[in-house]
Design an enzyme around this catalytic site. Sequence first.
Site, PDB file in Angstrom:
ATOM      1  N   ASP A  36      22.276  41.409  62.421  1.00 21.24           N
ATOM      2  CA  ASP A  36      22.011  41.345  64.255  1.00 21.24           C
ATOM      3  C   ASP A  36      21.641  40.304  64.098  1.00 21.24           C
ATOM      4  OD1 ASP A  36      21.217  42.608  66.612  1.00 21.24           O
ATOM      5  OD2 ASP A  36      21.985  44.235  65.857  1.00 21.24           O
ATOM      6  N   ILE A  37      21.387  39.500  64.964  1.00 27.98           N
ATOM      7  CA  ILE A  37      20.741  38.521  65.577  1.00 27.98           C
ATOM      8  C   ILE A  37      19.609  38.574  66.400  1.00 27.98           C
ATOM      9  CG2 ILE A  37      22.638  36.290  65.653  1.00 27.98           C
ATOM     10  CD1 ILE A  37      23.056  36.585  68.470  1.00 27.98           C
ATOM     11  N   GLU A  75      26.651  47.938  74.136  1.00 23.55           N
ATOM     12  CA  GLU A  75      26.626  46.432  75.041  1.00 23.55           C
ATOM     13  C   GLU A  75      27.297  45.291  74.701  1.00 23.55           C
ATOM     14  OE1 GLU A  75      22.523  45.100  73.967  1.00 23.55           O
ATOM     15  OE2 GLU A  75      21.344  46.441  75.452  1.00 23.55           O
ATOM     16  N   VAL A  76      28.023  45.797  73.149  1.00 28.04           N
ATOM     17  CA  VAL A  76      28.916  45.274  72.284  1.00 28.04           C
ATOM     18  C   VAL A  76      30.384  45.658  72.287  1.00 28.04           C
ATOM     19  CG1 VAL A  76      29.974  43.715  70.374  1.00 28.04           C
ATOM     20  CG2 VAL A  76      27.484  43.342  71.507  1.00 28.04           C
ATOM     21  N   HIS A 131      30.779  49.188  65.955  1.00 26.63           N
ATOM     22  CA  HIS A 131      29.434  49.104  65.176  1.00 26.63           C
ATOM     23  C   HIS A 131      28.290  49.524  65.011  1.00 26.63           C
ATOM     24  CE1 HIS A 131      27.708  47.672  69.444  1.00 26.63           C
ATOM     25  NE2 HIS A 131      26.962  47.846  68.543  1.00 26.63           N
ATOM     26  N   HIS A 159      24.456  50.563  63.226  1.00 25.63           N
ATOM     27  CA  HIS A 159      22.938  49.755  62.984  1.00 25.63           C
ATOM     28  C   HIS A 159      22.699  50.387  61.991  1.00 25.63           C
ATOM     29  CE1 HIS A 159      22.795  47.647  67.202  1.00 25.63           C
ATOM     30  NE2 HIS A 159      23.921  48.733  67.161  1.00 25.63           N
TER      31      HIS A 159
END
Length: 139
Positions: free
Chosen positions: A33-34, A97-98, A102, A104
Amino acid sequence: MTYDPDNIFAKILRGELPCHKIYEDTDTFVFLDIMPRATGHMLVSPKTPCRNVLDASAEQLAACIMTTQKMAQLAMTAFAADGITLQQFNERPGGQEVFHLHFHILPRHAGVSLRPPGQMADQAQLKEHAEMLRALLAK
Ligand code: AMP
């Protein structure tokens, strides 16, 4: 709700955008994660399209959770973690948000809170973490 093939993770999966890749197999892809909320914050996605758990197939979910376990075990060793928090959000009111599924993976240390969302990581440190994780996987 339909899947948007131009979402940011779809572009990462197609190699159109860069990422700090950790691992891939036939069905799943793992990258950092960025905006990590903990050191070593990873994201596990299926390679095939789906928005979230609400439209994912049993096969996509099974593949993701198996890879998530593998990466959680890796993170425990790699970051000398005391525990792992898994997060997964569905649709905007659910915190997503995306819109490509996914999970985390957040390595946790006793007494250390998650960092606030939205803070960009140092790219050099992400690169270093990704290299360290890939090296451990290659052992
Ligand atoms: P959510 O959809 O709420 O589960 O959160 C999306 C996550 O993707 C957030 O933790 C972001 O920091 C992360 N993110 C957004 N863009 C990128 C990117 N280009 N590479 C890696 N992680 C990203």
